[in-house]
Write a protein that holds these residues in place. Structure first.
Motif, mmCIF file in Angstrom:
data_model
loop_
_atom_site.group_PDB
_atom_site.id
_atom_site.type_symbol
_atom_site.label_atom_id
_atom_site.label_comp_id
_atom_site.label_asym_id
_atom_site.label_seq_id
_atom_site.Cartn_x
_atom_site.Cartn_y
_atom_site.Cartn_z
ATOM 1 N N LEU A 11 -26.284 9.601 4.251
ATOM 2 C CA LEU A 11 -25.819 9.793 5.625
ATOM 3 C C LEU A 11 -24.394 9.297 5.769
ATOM 4 O O LEU A 11 -24.074 8.169 5.467
ATOM 5 C CB LEU A 11 -26.714 9.029 6.604
ATOM 6 C CG LEU A 11 -26.233 8.972 8.058
ATOM 7 C CD1 LEU A 11 -26.192 10.365 8.650
ATOM 8 C CD2 LEU A 11 -27.125 8.070 8.888
ATOM 9 N N VAL A 12 -23.521 10.158 6.262
ATOM 10 C CA VAL A 12 -22.157 9.779 6.567
ATOM 11 C C VAL A 12 -21.769 10.445 7.870
ATOM 12 O O VAL A 12 -21.977 11.637 8.056
ATOM 13 C CB VAL A 12 -21.173 10.218 5.453
ATOM 14 C CG1 VAL A 12 -19.740 9.952 5.894
ATOM 15 C CG2 VAL A 12 -21.458 9.473 4.172
ATOM 16 N N ILE A 13 -21.236 9.683 8.805
ATOM 17 C CA ILE A 13 -20.789 10.219 10.077
ATOM 18 C C ILE A 13 -19.277 10.183 10.084
ATOM 19 O O ILE A 13 -18.684 9.109 10.044
ATOM 20 C CB ILE A 13 -21.340 9.389 11.251
ATOM 21 C CG1 ILE A 13 -22.857 9.264 11.141
ATOM 22 C CG2 ILE A 13 -20.936 9.995 12.586
ATOM 23 C CD1 ILE A 13 -23.434 8.267 12.093
ATOM 24 N N VAL A 39 -18.557 4.617 12.437
ATOM 25 C CA VAL A 39 -17.991 5.883 11.979
ATOM 26 C C VAL A 39 -18.624 6.391 10.689
ATOM 27 O O VAL A 39 -18.445 7.545 10.329
ATOM 28 C CB VAL A 39 -16.466 5.770 11.778
ATOM 29 C CG1 VAL A 39 -15.765 5.414 13.076
ATOM 30 C CG2 VAL A 39 -16.122 4.754 10.688
ATOM 31 N N ALA A 40 -19.352 5.547 9.977
ATOM 32 C CA ALA A 40 -19.925 5.982 8.702
ATOM 33 C C ALA A 40 -21.103 5.116 8.307
ATOM 34 O O ALA A 40 -21.167 3.933 8.656
ATOM 35 C CB ALA A 40 -18.869 5.952 7.596
ATOM 36 N N GLY A 41 -22.034 5.718 7.605
ATOM 37 C CA GLY A 41 -23.152 4.997 7.020
ATOM 38 C C GLY A 41 -23.287 5.394 5.559
ATOM 39 O O GLY A 41 -22.824 6.456 5.138
ATOM 40 N N ASP A 42 -23.894 4.532 4.786
ATOM 41 C CA ASP A 42 -24.053 4.800 3.359
ATOM 42 C C ASP A 42 -25.434 4.334 2.912
ATOM 43 O O ASP A 42 -25.999 3.389 3.475
ATOM 44 C CB ASP A 42 -22.963 4.077 2.560
ATOM 45 C CG ASP A 42 -22.957 4.470 1.089
ATOM 46 O OD1 ASP A 42 -22.780 5.667 0.812
ATOM 47 O OD2 ASP A 42 -23.140 3.587 0.235
ATOM 48 N N GLU A 43 -25.964 4.989 1.921
ATOM 49 C CA GLU A 43 -27.304 4.674 1.427
ATOM 50 C C GLU A 43 -27.375 3.232 0.915
ATOM 51 O O GLU A 43 -26.463 2.752 0.239
ATOM 52 C CB GLU A 43 -27.681 5.631 0.291
ATOM 53 C CG GLU A 43 -29.068 5.395 -0.280
ATOM 54 C CD GLU A 43 -29.361 6.303 -1.455
ATOM 55 O OE1 GLU A 43 -30.474 6.186 -2.015
ATOM 56 O OE2 GLU A 43 -28.487 7.110 -1.815
ATOM 57 N N LEU A 155 -10.601 7.197 5.687
ATOM 58 C CA LEU A 155 -11.016 5.841 5.327
ATOM 59 C C LEU A 155 -12.181 5.893 4.347
ATOM 60 O O LEU A 155 -13.158 6.605 4.566
ATOM 61 C CB LEU A 155 -11.432 5.089 6.593
ATOM 62 C CG LEU A 155 -11.867 3.636 6.449
ATOM 63 C CD1 LEU A 155 -10.674 2.776 6.084
ATOM 64 C CD2 LEU A 155 -12.493 3.144 7.748
ATOM 65 N N ASN A 156 -12.055 5.133 3.252
ATOM 66 C CA ASN A 156 -13.140 5.068 2.277
ATOM 67 C C ASN A 156 -13.088 3.718 1.573
ATOM 68 O O ASN A 156 -12.214 2.892 1.841
ATOM 69 C CB ASN A 156 -13.041 6.215 1.265
ATOM 70 C CG ASN A 156 -14.398 6.594 0.685
ATOM 71 O OD1 ASN A 156 -15.348 5.809 0.701
ATOM 72 N ND2 ASN A 156 -14.506 7.799 0.159
ATOM 73 N N ASP A 161 -18.909 -0.049 -4.414
ATOM 74 C CA ASP A 161 -19.599 0.980 -3.634
ATOM 75 C C ASP A 161 -18.569 1.861 -2.949
ATOM 76 O O ASP A 161 -17.411 1.465 -2.755
ATOM 77 C CB ASP A 161 -20.525 0.343 -2.597
ATOM 78 C CG ASP A 161 -21.619 1.297 -2.118
ATOM 79 O OD1 ASP A 161 -21.709 2.425 -2.659
ATOM 80 O OD2 ASP A 161 -22.387 0.924 -1.217
ATOM 81 N N THR A 162 -18.975 3.060 -2.591
ATOM 82 C CA THR A 162 -18.101 4.000 -1.908
ATOM 83 C C THR A 162 -18.920 4.839 -0.950
ATOM 84 O O THR A 162 -20.145 4.962 -1.112
ATOM 85 C CB THR A 162 -17.370 4.904 -2.921
ATOM 86 O OG1 THR A 162 -16.422 5.722 -2.235
ATOM 87 C CG2 THR A 162 -18.357 5.791 -3.659
ATOM 88 N N LEU A 163 -18.284 5.397 0.052
ATOM 89 C CA LEU A 163 -18.960 6.320 0.957
ATOM 90 C C LEU A 163 -19.090 7.681 0.277
ATOM 91 O O LEU A 163 -18.284 8.037 -0.579
ATOM 92 C CB LEU A 163 -18.160 6.472 2.255
ATOM 93 C CG LEU A 163 -17.879 5.185 3.040
ATOM 94 C CD1 LEU A 163 -16.991 5.489 4.256
ATOM 95 C CD2 LEU A 163 -19.169 4.523 3.487
ATOM 96 N N ASP A 164 -20.108 8.457 0.671
ATOM 97 C CA ASP A 164 -20.280 9.775 0.091
ATOM 98 C C ASP A 164 -19.092 10.680 0.382
ATOM 99 O O ASP A 164 -18.760 11.561 -0.407
ATOM 100 C CB ASP A 164 -21.562 10.431 0.624
ATOM 101 C CG ASP A 164 -22.809 9.802 0.023
ATOM 102 O OD1 ASP A 164 -22.667 9.077 -0.986
ATOM 103 O OD2 ASP A 164 -23.906 10.027 0.550
ATOM 104 N N GLN A 165 -18.454 10.466 1.539
ATOM 105 C CA GLN A 165 -17.237 11.179 1.873
ATOM 106 C C GLN A 165 -16.425 10.308 2.813
ATOM 107 O O GLN A 165 -16.985 9.468 3.528
ATOM 108 C CB GLN A 165 -17.539 12.529 2.521
ATOM 109 C CG GLN A 165 -18.201 12.431 3.882
ATOM 110 C CD GLN A 165 -18.556 13.793 4.449
ATOM 111 O OE1 GLN A 165 -19.183 14.610 3.764
ATOM 112 N NE2 GLN A 165 -18.160 14.047 5.674
ATOM 113 N N PRO A 166 -15.102 10.453 2.814
ATOM 114 C CA PRO A 166 -14.276 9.600 3.674
ATOM 115 C C PRO A 166 -14.590 9.810 5.151
ATOM 116 O O PRO A 166 -15.010 10.891 5.571
ATOM 117 C CB PRO A 166 -12.844 10.057 3.341
ATOM 118 C CG PRO A 166 -12.954 10.759 2.026
ATOM 119 C CD PRO A 166 -14.315 11.389 1.998
#
Length: 247
Positions: A11-13, A39-43, A155-156, A161-166
């Protein structure tokens, strides 16, 4: 207060803008961050090192960027065992410049000049708390890169760890912060002592007395101790304008 969010896998917002509201204060207390800032979530449990991102929140004010994120474990962001790995904040700007802040290496660099560290003062960089925690907040200013309100940044994170997409962020117009200062505590049964080195009688310094007052107000202490205040007359005169007169 710990905020727990159930996140679906991957999940990424990505938001085109960030909700308006009072800017968070970077003080290591997270109560001024809300769901509207996320603005973002990550597994969860997908990291390769000790830092496991799940939630990222952002607020902006012109070229200033405020970020709140969790790391999944109570560890020190800035220092620790090599086996922890590292976590990097990555900001892609409209000029195609990429700013990387490596927390464990305590460095800020542009990808175009990786051997030229950027001084923290040039970024107005603050990151708290400085002790082990599972959440952190920071502020940085992108003004030196000619970034301003209306621009879009990406933003990433990198490293452990990293977000699936910025997350795509549109910088909002400058927000004026409320100047109200209060010394009262939430829990009146606590006793708190604040100890500050004011650096060569900083309480009497015209440019530093205001920031010192705001810092002391943030501690909400019962007892204030000061170092490097050598002239008692000057100290007492300045203290009358900075610390509470009652209590």
């Amino acid at each position: 207060m710990n905020i727990q969010l159930k996140l679906s896998i991957g999940l990424v917002i990505s938001l085109s803008s960030v909700a308006h509201g009072e800017l968070p204060i970077i003080d290591g207390v997270f109560s001024d961050w809300g769901k509207q800032h996320v603005v973002a979530g990550d597994e969860k449990d997908d990291s390769t090192g000790a830092f496991d991102l799940t939630t990222v929140a952002v607020a902006t004010s012109d070229s200033e960027l405020y970020i709140h994120f969790d790391i999944g474990n109570i560890i020190n962001l800035q220092s620790g065992a090599d086996s922890d790995g590292t976590l990097c904040l990555v900001v892609d700007m409209p000029s195609r410049q990429r700013l990387t802040i490596d927390f464990r290496n305590r460095s800020a660099t542009l990808d175009s000049e990786p051997d030229q560290p950027i001084p923290w003062s040039d970024l107005g960089f603050v990151c708290l708390p400085t002790f082990a925690s599972d959440r952190y907040e920071l502020r940085l200013d992108l003004r030196r890169f000619s970034v301003r309100a209306g621009d879009t940044i990406q933003l990433n994170f990198a490293g452990s760890d990293t977000l699936d997409q910025p997350a795509s962020i549109v910088l909002q117009k400058k927000q004026e912060r409320s100047r109200g200062i209060r010394f009262d505590k939430i829990n009146a049964t606590d006793v708190r002592i604040a100890n500050l080195n004011t650096l060569q009688q900083g309480m009497s310094h015209a440019d530093r007395s205001g920031p010192i007052k705001r810092l002391l107000a943030a501690t909400k202490a019962d007892i204030f101790c000061f170092q490097e205040e050598w002239d008692e007359a000057k100290f007492r005169k300045a203290a009358a304008q900075i610390v509470p007169s009652t209590g």
